[in-house]
Scaffold this active site. Sequence first.
Site, PDB file in Angstrom:
ATOM      1  CG  HIS A  64       2.436 -40.317 -25.524  1.00 51.04           C
ATOM      2  ND1 HIS A  64       3.727 -40.141 -25.949  1.00 51.04           N
ATOM      3  CD2 HIS A  64       1.835 -41.095 -26.463  1.00 51.04           C
ATOM      4  CE1 HIS A  64       3.900 -40.779 -27.100  1.00 51.04           C
ATOM      5  NE2 HIS A  64       2.762 -41.361 -27.436  1.00 51.04           N
ATOM      6  CB  CYS A  77       4.207 -44.712 -26.897  1.00 53.82           C
ATOM      7  SG  CYS A  77       4.518 -44.476 -28.647  1.00 53.82           S
ATOM      8  CG  HIS A 100       0.263 -45.017 -28.513  1.00 52.80           C
ATOM      9  ND1 HIS A 100       0.667 -43.703 -28.592  1.00 52.80           N
ATOM     10  CD2 HIS A 100      -1.070 -44.993 -28.272  1.00 52.80           C
ATOM     11  CE1 HIS A 100      -0.376 -42.911 -28.403  1.00 52.80           C
ATOM     12  NE2 HIS A 100      -1.442 -43.674 -28.196  1.00 52.80           N
ATOM     13  CG  ASP A 110       1.819 -44.575 -32.129  1.00 61.62           C
ATOM     14  OD1 ASP A 110       1.031 -43.624 -32.078  1.00 61.62           O
ATOM     15  OD2 ASP A 110       2.989 -44.495 -31.734  1.00 61.62           O
ATOM     16  CG  HIS A 111       3.053 -42.628 -35.606  1.00 63.48           C
ATOM     17  ND1 HIS A 111       4.214 -42.059 -35.163  1.00 63.48           N
ATOM     18  CD2 HIS A 111       2.058 -42.055 -34.892  1.00 63.48           C
ATOM     19  CE1 HIS A 111       3.948 -41.181 -34.228  1.00 63.48           C
ATOM     20  NE2 HIS A 111       2.648 -41.155 -34.034  1.00 63.48           N
ATOM     21  CE1 TYR A 138      -1.876 -41.095 -35.473  1.00 63.44           C
ATOM     22  CE2 TYR A 138      -0.340 -39.314 -35.931  1.00 63.44           C
ATOM     23  CZ  TYR A 138      -0.893 -40.224 -35.051  1.00 63.44           C
ATOM     24  OH  TYR A 138      -0.455 -40.275 -33.756  1.00 63.44           O
TER      25      TYR A 138
HETATM   26  C1  DNO Z   1       2.105 -38.736 -31.913  1.00 60.62           C
HETATM   27  C2  DNO Z   1       1.350 -38.983 -30.689  1.00 60.62           C
HETATM   28  C3  DNO Z   1       1.576 -37.890 -29.666  1.00 60.62           C
HETATM   29  C4  DNO Z   1       0.599 -38.030 -28.513  1.00 60.62           C
HETATM   30  C5  DNO Z   1       0.761 -36.995 -27.446  1.00 60.62           C
HETATM   31  C6  DNO Z   1      -0.159 -37.275 -26.294  1.00 60.62           C
HETATM   32  O1  DNO Z   1       1.662 -39.067 -32.966  1.00 60.62           O
HETATM   33  O2  DNO Z   1       1.580 -40.238 -30.164  1.00 60.62           O
HETATM   34  O3  DNO Z   1       1.398 -36.660 -30.296  1.00 60.62           O
HETATM   35  O4  DNO Z   1      -0.691 -37.908 -29.024  1.00 60.62           O
HETATM   36  O5  DNO Z   1       2.051 -36.934 -26.983  1.00 60.62           O
HETATM   37  O6  DNO Z   1      -0.364 -36.103 -25.597  1.00 60.62           O
END
Ligand code: DNO
Length: 359
Positions: A206, A244, A271, A316-317, A330
């Site tokens: 990531h 991401c 993401h 993702d978020h 989340y």
């Molecule tokens: C945030 C996530 C990160 C991700 C880590 C992977 O919400 O995208 O915390 O899970 O960086 O190790």
Amino acid sequence: MRMVFRWFGTGNDTIELEHIKQIPGVEGVVWSLHDIPAGEEWPNEKIIEVKKQVEKSGLNIDVVESVNIHEDIKLGLPSRDRYITNYIKTIEKLAQAGVKVICYNFMPVFDWTRTELFKEMDDGSTALFFENEKIKNSDPMKLVDMISRNSSFTMPGWEPERLEHLSKLFEQYKQVTEEDLWSNLQYFLERIIPVAKENDIKMAIHPDDPPWSVFGLPRIITNKQNIQRFLNLVDDPYNGVTLCSGSLGANPDNDVADMVRKFTNRIHFAHIRNVKTYDNGDFIETSHRTEDGTVDIYNVVKSYHETQFSGYVRPDHGRHIWGERSRPGYGLNDRALGIMYIWGLWEAFKKSKSEDSVT
Ligand code: DNO
């Protein structure tokens, strides 16, 4: 494109598996054993327990996010070999359970960093926010305190065992340059990737979030050039990335759609989310639509479609909307909206392509 949704596990999430299953087109959950400290081998019984529970709901466990990396590996300490051995055993067990992708990161000390978890937006929703000046001038201990006071959940990346030795870690990282971090990452990859390959598990790093150094700590997975360097460290399809758009997009110099095209064969997990960036380096996690933020999500999804991306995707978020109380970033509602936006774009690209081939 295979749609998945992050789920933190029973008792650790406000969201039910049954509700995730009701979001159109979602095939699986993105999961982890959040109570296992970084560096420890994952117990088989716990892996199987999650597998049974998730599969009973008609979802798969194909993607794990994350198997966290012990700081000694990132610091390059002699004790790293023990933790790498544990990591290898965990990869093998996850493969046996049917896992296909492991997402992880190589950020020293902190994972993602924000200064506010529930920043109010104009429409009354709240979102994760990063205020540049605050980070530049603040003591990381105070931020840790703020984060833990504002969330009743243990935040991923901010696990207590990782943070309790914070001042010692800062002292240790004073000696570690970016080049040291690159070589510690290479050491790790050279031992992990052959095992991943043998077990048919794709490793997907990531990017750093935000993609620049915070609190003087080195950060390296930050832009196109560095991702290319990362892929060359071990040039094997099993050594890939979680692309991401929100993390990379916090730096407006990063053209995420271009990266999708450039790294197409090495992206195992996507993401997809938007951020709105400001000239002073602040950013806020807006809704997914292109016009709501700075990242051209239309073009990002278009690039995935044109490169015939068949890997895993998550929204993702999301913001916190309609009064939902959830883990920061989340909730169910805004992430489900994000999924429908991504599906809408996808269908439009798919149909216009088949119309093109008819005419
Ligand atoms: C945030 C996530 C990160 C991700 C880590 C992977 O919400 O995208 O915390 O899970 O960086 O190790």
